[in-house]
Design an enzyme around this catalytic site. Structure first.
Site, PDB file in Angstrom:
ATOM      1  N   ARG A  47     -25.424  55.186  -3.699  1.00 25.30           N
ATOM      2  CA  ARG A  47     -26.868  55.355  -3.917  1.00 25.30           C
ATOM      3  C   ARG A  47     -27.121  56.500  -4.893  1.00 25.30           C
ATOM      4  O   ARG A  47     -27.999  56.444  -5.738  1.00 25.30           O
ATOM      5  CB  ARG A  47     -27.600  55.631  -2.591  1.00 25.30           C
ATOM      6  N   TYR A  99     -50.815  46.578 -16.292  1.00 24.96           N
ATOM      7  CA  TYR A  99     -50.063  45.536 -15.585  1.00 24.96           C
ATOM      8  C   TYR A  99     -50.581  45.432 -14.142  1.00 24.96           C
ATOM      9  O   TYR A  99     -50.828  46.452 -13.487  1.00 24.96           O
ATOM     10  CB  TYR A  99     -48.573  45.912 -15.616  1.00 24.96           C
ATOM     11  N   ASP A 171     -45.611  53.063 -20.307  1.00 30.34           N
ATOM     12  CA  ASP A 171     -44.913  51.845 -19.894  1.00 30.34           C
ATOM     13  C   ASP A 171     -44.683  51.028 -21.166  1.00 30.34           C
ATOM     14  O   ASP A 171     -45.600  50.428 -21.710  1.00 30.34           O
ATOM     15  CB  ASP A 171     -45.763  51.075 -18.873  1.00 30.34           C
ATOM     16  N   LYS A 196     -37.401  42.608 -18.297  1.00 30.93           N
ATOM     17  CA  LYS A 196     -37.957  41.914 -19.456  1.00 30.93           C
ATOM     18  C   LYS A 196     -37.006  42.021 -20.650  1.00 30.93           C
ATOM     19  O   LYS A 196     -35.907  41.523 -20.583  1.00 30.93           O
ATOM     20  CB  LYS A 196     -39.357  42.455 -19.740  1.00 30.93           C
TER      21      LYS A 196
HETATM   22  C1  PLP Z   1     -43.054  43.256 -15.351  1.00 28.62           C
HETATM   23  C2  PLP Z   1     -43.760  44.527 -15.648  1.00 28.62           C
HETATM   24  C3  PLP Z   1     -43.739  45.599 -14.737  1.00 28.62           C
HETATM   25  C4  PLP Z   1     -43.076  45.482 -13.383  1.00 28.62           C
HETATM   26  O1  PLP Z   1     -41.702  45.300 -13.477  1.00 28.62           O
HETATM   27  P1  PLP Z   1     -40.824  44.560 -12.352  1.00 28.62           P
HETATM   28  O2  PLP Z   1     -39.462  44.645 -12.916  1.00 28.62           O
HETATM   29  O3  PLP Z   1     -41.355  43.187 -12.207  1.00 28.62           O
HETATM   30  O4  PLP Z   1     -40.992  45.340 -11.093  1.00 28.62           O
HETATM   31  C5  PLP Z   1     -44.372  46.765 -15.087  1.00 28.62           C
HETATM   32  N1  PLP Z   1     -45.030  46.886 -16.265  1.00 28.62           N
HETATM   33  C6  PLP Z   1     -45.080  45.869 -17.156  1.00 28.62           C
HETATM   34  C7  PLP Z   1     -45.819  46.071 -18.435  1.00 28.62           C
HETATM   35  C8  PLP Z   1     -44.462  44.658 -16.876  1.00 28.62           C
HETATM   36  O5  PLP Z   1     -44.527  43.655 -17.754  1.00 28.62           O
END
Ligand code: PLP
Length: 382
Positions: A47, A99, A171, A196
């Site tokens: 961890r 988001y 983000d 992503k």
């Molecule tokens: C998908 C996404 C998230 C969340 O990510 P997860 O891996 O699904 O927890 C946060 N911010 C943006 C802009 C996203 O596209």
């Protein structure tokens, strides 16, 4: 060897101390030998640290130009981790069109009384100044936004946040460090949902938080171990494998997305195209100044509302009907009933999300096939 393209291909290659494996081996072990009761090795418990997670973190920190990174189990746990940098009852400012998961996280953390939150239109200078006058502790920034691809001036916002004494968190999931450089624009923290573009193959859920300063990096690593949000070895191994081709994938997806945006712009059944690739984008100047490419996300509004949007999606065979984004395969979604269904209808309309809106995550398939698929969609709409 400073080009990021080279760095991500070479990351952890030939670094195996045990057997000289060229790609990094996968260490699934939860626990490691101690040389003696009073002497700990580099690794002791999975961890806290793991060679695969550390290798990925190091690569992502270097890619962003930060002091350190924490690789987490998801994008959401990455964003939640950043809240450990602030105190109870501190104010967090976030974009009103952030988001959906971020909106839910902040809203519910506020309902628990852990933080206070205010959602604002960050492109509205007055709203931003008014919010910053309330001495926030942390400001979240997202650009381009989801699903309407609104773009904000990240550099100007980060400077204002700094002047207000708050931490800026960008983000950067929609663009990745190869298209937008949060730290060059003045951010303190850069977050990715590695689910992503970073992994790019729609086969892991992951996230990362990169800190510009040593101090933030240390605090985030401490909290990640304390709360146990660190990612699994397998997911990290998989993510580093995906990351190696990020530059190629982005170039290909972006070229496709640009061609598709131009194609959609000529279609009589399309009301509006929302794409950072089009010079008609209202913030095109900012896009050109702060991004090194338009990215591969876009959305468009089809004439005929939800019925037309549904008929369109159902006629496609290459674009798959699914939420998420950033994979090599092309996806389509209807924000009204899919990604943004959690929002109140009035809030969707206020945000400009109509029921005929379609969002595309453009992949790396041959452009002619993608255009033919979309043409089939338009023919199917009665
Ligand atoms: C998908 C996404 C998230 C969340 O990510 P997860 O891996 O699904 O927890 C946060 N911010 C943006 C802009 C996203 O596209």
């Amino acid at each position: 060897m400073t080009d990021p393209k080279t760095k991500i291909v070479q990351a952890q290659i030939g670094a195996d101390p045990a057997h000289g494996s060229v790609p990094p081996p996968l260490y699934l072990s939860s626990t490691y030998l101690w040389p003696s009761p009073s002497e700990k090795g580099i690794y002791d418990y999975g961890r806290t640290n793991n060679p695969n997670r550390d290798g990925l973190a190091e690569t992502l920190a270097e890619l962003d130009g930060g002091a350190g990174a924490v690789v987490t189990s998801s994008g959401m746990s990455a964003l939640d981790l950043t809240l450990n940098l602030i105190q109870a009852d501190d104010l967090v400012i976030a974009p009103h069109d952030c988001y959906g998961g971020t909106h839910r996280l902040l809203t519910h953390r506020a309902e628990q009384g852990r933080i206070r939150v205010e959602f604002i239109d960050q492109s509205d200078e007055k709203a931003l100044q008014a919010a910053l006058a309330k001495s926030p502790a942390l400001v979240m920034i997202e650009s381009p936004s989801n699903p309407l691809m609104r773009v904000v001036d990240v550099k100007a916002i980060c400077a204002a946040v700094k002047a207000a004494g708050a931490i800026s968190v960008v983000d950067n999931t929609f663009l990745s460090p190869l298209r937008l450089r949060p730290f060059d624009l003045g951010a303190d923290i850069a977050v990715q949902s590695t689910t992503k573009y970073i992994n790019g193959h729609s086969d892991i859920i992951g996230g990362c938080v990169v800190a510009k300063s040593e101090d933030h990096a240390e605090k985030l690593a401490w909290w990640a171990n304390c709360t146990g949000v660190t990612a699994s070895a397998f997911d990290c191994h998989q993510t580093l494998r995906g990351l190696r081709t990020l530059a190629l994938r982005l170039d290909a997806a972006e070229a496709n997305a640009t061609a598709i945006a131009k194609f959609l712009d000529t279609q009589s059944q399309v009301k509006t195209v929302y794409s950072p690739a089009l010079p008609s984008h209202p913030q095109y100047k900012i896009i050109q100044a702060q991004q090194s490419g338009p990215g591969a996300m876009l959305s468009f509004e089809i004439e005929g509302g939800l019925d037309a949007a549904t008929q369109f999606c159902e006629a496609l065979s290459i674009f798959k009907l699914a939420a998420s984004l950033g994979g090599v395969e092309s996806l389509i979604c209807v924000p009204e009933t899919m990604t943004h269904r959690g929002m109140a209808e009035s809030a969707r309309r206020e945000a400009g999300i109509s029921d005929g809106l379609l969002r595309l995550s453009v992949g790396i398939e041959a452009i002619d096939d993608l255009l033919a698929d979309l043409t089939k969609g338009f023919s199917a709409v009665s």
